[in-house]
Design an enzyme around this catalytic site. Structure first.
Site, PDB file in Angstrom:
ATOM      1  CG  ASP A 155      27.625  33.169  -7.713  1.00 40.85           C
ATOM      2  OD1 ASP A 155      28.285  34.029  -7.084  1.00 40.85           O
ATOM      3  OD2 ASP A 155      28.013  31.993  -7.845  1.00 40.85           O
ATOM      4  CB  CYS A 158      31.285  38.054  -6.807  1.00 41.84           C
ATOM      5  SG  CYS A 158      30.636  39.508  -5.937  1.00 41.84           S
ATOM      6  CG  HIS A 277      31.143  41.534  -9.915  1.00 41.61           C
ATOM      7  ND1 HIS A 277      30.553  40.359  -9.481  1.00 41.61           N
ATOM      8  CD2 HIS A 277      32.171  41.164 -10.729  1.00 41.61           C
ATOM      9  CE1 HIS A 277      31.190  39.333 -10.025  1.00 41.61           C
ATOM     10  NE2 HIS A 277      32.170  39.796 -10.777  1.00 41.61           N
TER      11      HIS A 277
END
Length: 293
Positions: A155, A158, A277
């Site tokens: 989002d 992370c 990520h």
């Protein structure tokens, strides 16, 4: 009454959002690489091209799948109408027994089954893809440490959420907002350590004081993605070393001057369609269960 979006409209809306998110991500990546670092700039160009190609391919596949489903839906509907008309002509009493609502439900169920089959086929094909291979390599590295990946939501927060999880495991209560605020404040008070690595994407020049302040404000108050600069600031704020494990590169440690247990993060390049990520880690479940037993 609100108009219900068609599947085509929903997919187009999703694609627009993903393209917008990717551009924001690319902007953040560009800001993190100094203009005079030719090696990293070259790698950045390749990474951006790869991200754009992956997203383009993803969108193309989704459009093909939708178009195929639409054709099959029409074909199934025509077949159903043909069969129904034949039955009704041979036995008019069936007209009252087979409602239009039931036909719609049957058609929807058939379409959903077809969709599930296609998803299953895609999952099989993905076993040889970058995301799956990255996951396998990371699991191998983590098993050696008796660790496993702790999934963190994608989002924009992370990296901070992964750090927050690690701190919580140590009994330290520092929330997402506090971590962002302290990161931004440290960067502001040590501007000379960070500004050389931030450049204006339009001019290629190093950030002005105003641009740097805007960058720090985004760190504190938005879901701006965090990278190596923010990790450096966090390491100094927490006075803890932060280790980052990657699938295809050696682990890196930021804040090695601190002789304390490391915070361990997982950096993934292929976890999501938009690229990088961060995840956290936790004890390997099987090992934890053995210790509890």
């Amino acid at each position: 009454m609100e108009e219900v979006e068609t599947a085509e409209e929903q997919l187009a809306k999703q694609h627009r959002k993903e393209k917008k998110d990717l551009q924001a991500k690319i902007q953040s990546m560009k800001n993190a690489v100094p203009k005079n670092d030719k090696k990293r700039r070259k790698q950045l160009t390749e990474d951006i091209a790869k991200l754009e190609a992956e997203l383009s391919q993803k969108h193309e596949n989704e459009l093909k799948l939708q178009n195929t489903s639409s054709v099959e839906e029409v074909s199934d509907a025509l077949d159903s109408m043909s069969v129904a008309n034949h039955e009704e002509q041979s036995d008019p009493s069936k007209q009252s027994r087979t409602s239009k609502a039931q036909k719609r439900r049957d058609k929807k169920a058939a379409l959903e089954k077809e969709r599930e089959m296609r998803i299953a086929e895609a999952e099989v094909e993905n076993l040889s893809g970058s995301r799956h291979q990255e996951g396998l390599k990371l699991r191998e590295k983590l098993v050696e440490r008796h660790l496993q990946i702790k999934e963190i939501s994608s989002d924009g927060h992370c990296m901070y959420r992964a750090v927050e999880h690690q701190l919580t495991e140590r009994g330290l209560a520092l929330g997402l907002k506090e971590l962002r605020d302290q990161t931004a404040q440290y960067m502001r008070s040590h501007a000379d350590d960070f500004m050389p690595f931030l450049t204006n994407p339009n001019t290629g020049d190093m950030y002005t004081a105003e641009e740097f302040e805007k960058y720090c404000s985004d760190v504190a108050d938005t879901a701006a993605w965090g990278g190596q600069l923010e990790l450096k600031a966090l390491s100094q704020v927490l006075q803890l070393p932060i280790e980052v494990i990657q699938a295809d590169s050696p682990c890196i440690t930021i804040g090695e001057e601190y002789d304390k247990p490391k915070i361990t993060l997982i950096y993934m390049r292929h976890a999501y369609g938009l690229g990088e990520h961060y995840n956290s880690v936790e004890p390997l479940k099987d090992l934890a269960n053995e210790e509890e037993g």
